[in-house]
Design a protein around this motif. Structure first.
Motif, PDB file in Angstrom:
ATOM      1  N   SER A 161       0.868  -1.045  -0.178  1.00  0.00           N
ATOM      2  CA  SER A 161       0.137   0.100   0.252  1.00  0.00           C
ATOM      3  C   SER A 161       0.725   1.163   0.185  1.00  0.00           C
ATOM      4  O   SER A 161       0.667   2.288  -0.506  1.00  0.00           O
ATOM      5  N   ASP A 167      -5.792  -0.846  -4.677  1.00  0.00           N
ATOM      6  CA  ASP A 167      -5.308  -1.887  -3.644  1.00  0.00           C
ATOM      7  C   ASP A 167      -6.343  -2.939  -2.947  1.00  0.00           C
ATOM      8  O   ASP A 167      -7.246  -2.015  -2.302  1.00  0.00           O
ATOM      9  N   GLU A 168      -5.739  -3.781  -3.477  1.00  0.00           N
ATOM     10  CA  GLU A 168      -7.127  -5.261  -2.469  1.00  0.00           C
ATOM     11  C   GLU A 168      -8.457  -4.304  -2.794  1.00  0.00           C
ATOM     12  O   GLU A 168      -9.012  -5.135  -1.843  1.00  0.00           O
TER      13      GLU A 168
END
Ligand SMILES: Nc1ncnc2c1ncn2[C@@H]1O[C@H](COP(=O)(O)OP(=O)(O)OP(=O)(O)O)[C@@H](O)[C@H]1O
Ligand SMILES: [Mg+2]
Lengths: 266, 296
Positions: A46, A173-174
């Motif tokens: 991240s 991001d995910e």
């Protein structure tokens, strides 16, 4: 097209809590690359995307996008050419505003500070068109506040908002991690469709090794703030989850021994 | 007598309603607990009073007062966005400074306007409506404010303002500088508050250095009453709803006065009303989680 040179990020510099989240990362992303990024918790994935998006100042290093050094450009300005979708479905939309109002802001990305009407007939048409492409029936619910949508619907909306004006880089991001498996698959398919239709250069973090192998043309593995593995093209196609696990364990152990070595030197 | 009481409450409620809308813009739309208000309402009254006794057109003073309020908002915005001072403290700093500035502007703690013409003397409706002269003028101003604000909130900039209070992360990812938006919101809000102050001064016939004390709480009370009545779902209705909230609030204050409370008790009463509303769980859940006046 995107270059990270010696990018380093230490949180809480000069304190007891100092965390080296990124250590001298070099990365060159080519046009139309679709890169998946994997790594353990706290590996710095991240932080890597946040560095590119400009969420914080770097400790050192440079970020070059299309031959422009954007290291000191504030986050909101980079947003003109960077699209983002976050893990938390609440992050990407304004819950008190309607679907139409949210999307109109994405359509108005480069003129959002003017006193012209935010929505007009033409825009409503475009919004409906884009919404019907994602096949969730949202085009009939333009006046619904986003807070009433499910997590999956919100992520689809956020994805649309991030790409409706084609960004130079898309950072994911995910973005399916908070969704149930069936919805996650749907959102993944939608992601794939949008990225390949518009040929958007993409960096996607995932905890799902299968997704990391299935999606994209290139795979990065991170550990302890470093890129420890980088594979692309045919080599990536031929990889299996077992390969990935093996590499991860090997590198992880190496890191461990290195840490021990440093400790014993001290 | 009875009708007179109603009309007075209505007129006061309408005028203070403009202030309450300012409070709504910062506290609710922008999610910024701005305490500048106590100072900028007095600022509006002070600027108008001083200009009127100097001989300027009272209507012109409305505009100048509004502008002055915008400057007050700019200062709070500067403290918060450029110097990174917390919202509450930024507002308190401006409010405190304004006390001295307002005294400077007025030259003394109180300016009576009894022997001067105000907008209410200049505005004359002929025929049998003339007894509602003041009410009609106030209604006109309120209408202009409401329409301007509602139209503004439908523009791109208006959307950005609404979204900034709701989800600043999303706003930045839409390539908007949330700091500029905060600044703009504070300017608009305090312009409204100062306009309200200018009207109050001319309506009651004086400007007083301490007239702003407790304004923020009165504004919040009006916002909350308006939200309870209208509900928070209909965005464009809530803005006129706050005016209604303000009228009801002034009405209950007048009622409290008539039932024997001293004028000096009113601040306490208002605070109690706000505390009551904020601590009642049912109403709280009805209002949703966005009340940042309460401690988490
Ligand atoms: N804002 C912050 N302040 C302090 N430390 C931080 C901050 N953000 C991240 N970190 C630390 O930096 C390191 C890397 O965090 P990061 O969020 O990049 O990991 P990640 O690879 O995304 O992990 P996950 O898979 O759990 O999301 C962690 O040790 C984390 O605690
Ligand atoms: Mg992460």
């Amino acid at each position: 097209m995107l270059k990270l040179i010696n990018v380093t990020k230490t949180f809480n510099v000069n304190t007891f809590n100092a965390t080296k989240a990124l250590k001298n990362v070099d990365l060159e992303v080519k046009n139309n690359d679709f890169i998946t990024i994997i790594g353990g918790n706290g590996a710095g994935k991240s932080t890597l995307l946040n560095s590119i998006a400009g969420v914080f100042d770097l400790t050192c290093g440079d970020i070059i996008l299309s031959d422009k050094n954007i290291t000191d450009m504030p986050e909101y300005k980079r947003a003109n050419f960077i699209g983002r979708v976050f893990q938390d479905p609440l992050m990407g939309t304004s819950p008190e505003m309607t679907i139409e109002e949210n999307l109109s802001m994405a359509l108005n990305k480069d003129t959002n500070l003017s006193l012209k009407w935010a929505v007009n007939k033409k825009k409503r048409g475009r919004i409906k068109e884009h919404l019907s492409e994602i096949n969730l029936g949202l085009e009939n619910r333009l006046d619904t506040k986003v807070k009433f949508l499910s997590g999956g619907q919100r992520q689809a909306l956020t994805l649309l908002m991030a790409t409706i004006i084609e960004p130079e880089i898309l950072l994911l991001d995910e973005h399916t991690a908070a969704l149930d498996p069936a919805t996650a698959i749907k959102i993944n398919e939608l992601t794939q469709k949008i990225i390949s239709n518009h040929k958007i250069t993409t960096l996607m973090i995932t905890h799902n090794m299968k997704d990391a192998l299935n999606f994209g043309n290139r795979l990065l593995m991170m550990n302890h703030g470093k890129l420890i593995f980088d594979v692309q093209g045919q080599t990536k196609e031929n990889m299996t989850i077992n390969h990935l696990l093996e590499i991860f364990q090997k590198k992880h152990k190496q890191g461990f021994y290195n840490d021990r070595a440093i400790l014993s030197l001290a | 007598m009875h009708l007179g009481f109603l009309v007075t409450s209505l007129e006061q409620g309408l005028i203070y309603g403009i202030m309450a809308i300012g409070v709504y813009i910062t506290f609710r739309i922008l999610d910024f607990a701005d305490l500048t208000v106590d100072g900028s309402i007095t600022l509006g009254a002070a600027v108008s009073a001083k200009m009127i006794i100097t001989g300027y057109n009272p209507f012109l003073t409305l505009i100048v007062a509004t502008f002055a309020g915008g400057i007050a908002g700019t200062i709070t915005g500067f403290l918060n966005t450029k110097l990174n001072i917390a919202p509450l403290l930024s507002g308190i700093l401006t409010m405190t400074s304004l006390y001295s500035i307002n005294l400077r502007i007025m030259g003394r703690p109180n300016i009576p306007l009894i022997s001067n013409e105000t907008i209410f003397d200049l505005f004359n409706i002929p025929y049998n409506l003339s007894s509602y002269n003041e009410l009609i003028l106030i209604l006109l101003v309120v209408l202009v404010v409401l329409i301007t604000l509602i139209l503004f909130l439908k523009t791109k900039l208006g959307f950005a303002l609404r979204a900034t209070g709701d989800n600043p992360v999303m706003v930045r990812s839409m390539a908007i500088n949330t700091k500029s938006i905060k600044m703009i919101g504070l300017i608009i809000a305090n312009s409204f508050v100062a306009l309200s102050g200018s009207l109050i001064g001319q309506y009651q016939g004086f400007a007083d250095i301490s007239m702003g004390i407790g304004t923020i709480i009165a504004g919040l009370a009006s916002v909350i009453i308006g939200e309870v009545i209208i509900g928070r779902d209909s965005f464009y209705f809530i803005i006129p709803g706050i005016i209604i909230g303000s009228v009801l609030y002034r009405g209950s204050i007048s009622f409290a006065l008539m039932s024997g409370f001293a004028a000096s008790d009113l601040k306490l009463l208002t605070a109690l009303i706000v505390i009551l509303f904020l601590s009642t769980p049912r109403i709280k859940s009805y209002l949703g989680g966005k009340i940042n006046v309460e401690a988490d």
